[in-house]
Motif scaffolding. Structure first.
Motif, PDB file in Angstrom:
ATOM      1  N   TYR A   1       0.826  -1.216   0.000  1.00  0.00           N
ATOM      2  CA  TYR A   1       0.000   0.000   0.000  1.00  0.00           C
ATOM      3  C   TYR A   1       0.861   1.267   0.000  1.00  0.00           C
ATOM      4  O   TYR A   1       0.424   2.296  -0.522  1.00  0.00           O
ATOM      5  CB  TYR A   1      -0.966  -0.004   1.191  1.00  0.00           C
TER       6      TYR A   1
ATOM      7  N   PHE B   1      -8.891   0.969  -1.924  1.00  0.00           N
ATOM      8  CA  PHE B   1      -8.063  -0.245  -1.930  1.00  0.00           C
ATOM      9  C   PHE B   1      -8.866  -1.459  -1.448  1.00  0.00           C
ATOM     10  O   PHE B   1      -8.724  -2.560  -1.976  1.00  0.00           O
ATOM     11  CB  PHE B   1      -6.813  -0.042  -1.077  1.00  0.00           C
ATOM     12  N   ALA B   2      -9.720  -1.245  -0.424  1.00  0.00           N
ATOM     13  CA  ALA B   2     -10.516  -2.371   0.084  1.00  0.00           C
ATOM     14  C   ALA B   2     -11.548  -2.803  -0.955  1.00  0.00           C
ATOM     15  O   ALA B   2     -11.785  -4.002  -1.151  1.00  0.00           O
ATOM     16  CB  ALA B   2     -11.200  -1.978   1.388  1.00  0.00           C
TER      17      ALA B   2
ATOM     18  N   ARG C   1      -9.779  -4.724  -3.596  1.00  0.00           N
ATOM     19  CA  ARG C   1      -9.416  -6.052  -3.075  1.00  0.00           C
ATOM     20  C   ARG C   1     -10.641  -6.970  -3.061  1.00  0.00           C
ATOM     21  O   ARG C   1     -10.560  -8.159  -3.382  1.00  0.00           O
ATOM     22  CB  ARG C   1      -8.858  -5.871  -1.661  1.00  0.00           C
ATOM     23  N   TYR C   2     -11.783  -6.415  -2.679  1.00  0.00           N
ATOM     24  CA  TYR C   2     -13.034  -7.176  -2.623  1.00  0.00           C
ATOM     25  C   TYR C   2     -13.379  -7.700  -4.019  1.00  0.00           C
ATOM     26  O   TYR C   2     -13.726  -8.867  -4.195  1.00  0.00           O
ATOM     27  CB  TYR C   2     -14.131  -6.248  -2.097  1.00  0.00           C
TER      28      TYR C   2
ATOM     29  N   ALA D   1      -7.942 -10.226  -4.307  1.00  0.00           N
ATOM     30  CA  ALA D   1      -6.538 -10.157  -3.878  1.00  0.00           C
ATOM     31  C   ALA D   1      -6.177  -8.678  -3.748  1.00  0.00           C
ATOM     32  O   ALA D   1      -6.808  -7.828  -4.386  1.00  0.00           O
ATOM     33  CB  ALA D   1      -5.624 -10.822  -4.914  1.00  0.00           C
ATOM     34  N   PRO D   2      -5.165  -8.356  -2.939  1.00  0.00           N
ATOM     35  CA  PRO D   2      -4.788  -6.941  -2.812  1.00  0.00           C
ATOM     36  C   PRO D   2      -4.399  -6.369  -4.167  1.00  0.00           C
ATOM     37  O   PRO D   2      -3.718  -7.023  -4.955  1.00  0.00           O
ATOM     38  CB  PRO D   2      -3.571  -6.980  -1.868  1.00  0.00           C
ATOM     39  N   PRO D   3      -4.865  -5.147  -4.456  1.00  0.00           N
ATOM     40  CA  PRO D   3      -4.538  -4.560  -5.763  1.00  0.00           C
ATOM     41  C   PRO D   3      -3.098  -4.083  -5.832  1.00  0.00           C
ATOM     42  O   PRO D   3      -2.492  -3.730  -4.820  1.00  0.00           O
ATOM     43  CB  PRO D   3      -5.486  -3.351  -5.839  1.00  0.00           C
TER      44      PRO D   3
ATOM     45  N   CYS E   1     -11.070  -7.191   4.063  1.00  0.00           N
ATOM     46  CA  CYS E   1     -10.517  -6.439   2.924  1.00  0.00           C
ATOM     47  C   CYS E   1      -9.943  -5.096   3.375  1.00  0.00           C
ATOM     48  O   CYS E   1      -9.129  -4.492   2.668  1.00  0.00           O
ATOM     49  CB  CYS E   1     -11.597  -6.203   1.863  1.00  0.00           C
TER      50      CYS E   1
ATOM     51  N   TRP F   1      -4.660  -3.973   5.865  1.00  0.00           N
ATOM     52  CA  TRP F   1      -3.642  -3.711   4.858  1.00  0.00           C
ATOM     53  C   TRP F   1      -2.829  -4.976   4.563  1.00  0.00           C
ATOM     54  O   TRP F   1      -2.442  -5.693   5.507  1.00  0.00           O
ATOM     55  CB  TRP F   1      -2.692  -2.616   5.342  1.00  0.00           C
ATOM     56  N   PRO F   2      -2.568  -5.261   3.287  1.00  0.00           N
ATOM     57  CA  PRO F   2      -1.784  -6.458   2.955  1.00  0.00           C
ATOM     58  C   PRO F   2      -0.393  -6.383   3.578  1.00  0.00           C
ATOM     59  O   PRO F   2       0.207  -5.315   3.622  1.00  0.00           O
ATOM     60  CB  PRO F   2      -1.705  -6.435   1.423  1.00  0.00           C
TER      61      PRO F   2
END
Ligand SMILES: C[S@@+](CC[C@H](N)C(=O)[O-])C[C@H]1O[C@@H](n2cnc3c(N)ncnc32)[C@H](O)[C@@H]1O
Length: 326
Positions: free
Chosen positions: A30, A61-62, A65-66, A70-72, A197, A200-201
């Motif tokens: 992020y 971002f969430a 991801r949703y 997967a995390p963008p 989501c 934070w990754p």
């Protein structure tokens, strides 16, 4: 202003740069993504089409991801904006930044545990209610252990600096209630997925803590009522039992409320026979000193006037100011 909210004094690109700095050392994905978005005309153009409060980095971002599962990264986020703009916008309009971080209980607990028992708790902006469950979790303040009532609930580890009044035991909580514009339901898989989501990754400890806190909450869900902290607090406070210390608290909430409404909320809460604890970014609580902006740092405040401590925005450390009796 910090984590999640948008600083109205800054443009969207600058808010993404601030978020990127907050993510530094916590979520490299992020940190880099926010910096890229700040220079990306396509994504900034997409955000410009949304109402201002919906342009928050954590919300974008969430939502990505949703939808992506997967995390963008910047590439997948740009593709999503190009190919699924309407779906992404719809999700961002429907959902909110409702990160519910149980570890914030560790930074609030020392202030709570000093109050006359039993306690009656109201959390405004409670999300799914995970920060109402102080007595279920266990705590580890640099080796000072406090056992919670649910042995399977997570242990919240919090590094302490200064004379933190580390509680000998958990306070008795006679009654608790949350208030939220959009209560999330810990028993609904989709709400829990949205909560996950928002983490934070790269913060796998937060993911595990969230999952364990949700499992604990599902065993006996906390009551969170739909309502607005600007209008509905007095009616909820009137339901608190007599003979208990009524505590109204909030954590990572007022950044999402307009400045004029924060003033009105402060007047409302001062009119109640309640102890007021706040855990917010510097400058967000009207009248509370220590307004210097420090990324990822909250001020733990008492009564909207006395700063008790500085705290990590995600609850991992607590720095008490003054002496332990402050
Ligand atoms: C970032 S979450 C924080 C949740 C929890 N307090 C914590 O610390 O983990 C902010 C919450 O405040 C709620 N909220 C924002 N404005 C509100 C308002 N005017 N009245 C009630 N809740 C509000 C949002 O819906 C969201 O659930």
């Amino acid at each position: 202003m910090a984590i999640g909210g948008l600083d109205p004094r800054l443009g969207t690109a600058e808010n993404y740069r601030v978020f990127g700095r907050e993510a530094r050392g916590r979520s490299p994905v992020y940190e880099s993504l926010a910096a890229s978005v700040a220079d990306d005309g396509l994504i900034l153009g997409f955000l410009a089409g949304l109402p201002r409060p919906k342009r928050q980095p954590n919300l974008l971002f969430a939502a990505a991801r949703y939808l992506l599962g997967a995390p963008p990264g910047i590439g997948t986020l740009r593709s999503l904006v190009r190919q699924h703009e309407a779906e992404l916008a719809q999700l961002m309009l429907a959902r909110r930044t409702q990160t519910n971080e149980p570890a914030r209980c560790a930074t609030l607990l020392p202030a709570l545990a000093r109050l006359p028992e039993p306690l009656a708790l109201i959390e405004v902006g409670a999300s799914a209610g995970l920060t109402l469950l102080f007595d279920r979790y266990s705590y580890d303040y640099d080796g000072h252990l406090v056992a919670g009532s649910d042995p399977e609930a997570p242990t919240l580890r919090c590094a302490v600096r200064g004379p933190v009044p580390r509680p000998a035991r958990l306070p008795v909580i006679a009654w608790r209630a949350g208030l939220d514009l959009n209560p999330l339901d810990v028993t609904r898989d989709d709400d829990v997925h949205w909560l996950s989501c928002l983490v934070w990754p790269g913060e796998s400890d937060r993911e595990q803590r969230l999952a364990a806190a949700v499992a604990a909450a599902r065993r006996d869900p906390p009551p969170v009522y739909r309502g607005d902290l600007r209008t509905d607090l007095p009616a909820l406070a009137a339901q608190a039992p007599a003979g208990a210390t009524l505590v109204v608290f909030h954590s990572a909430v007022l950044a999402y409320v307009a400045a004029g409404d924060r003033e009105r909320f402060a007047r409302t809460i001062r009119g109640l026979a309640a102890v007021w604890l706040s855990n917010e970014a510097p400058g967000v609580v009207p009248g509370l000193p220590l307004t210097d902006f420090r990324e990822m740092t909250f001020v733990l405040g008492h009564g909207g006037r006395t700063p008790l401590a500085l705290a990590d925005g995600h609850g991992t450390w607590l720095h008490w100011l003054g002496d332990a009796d402050t």
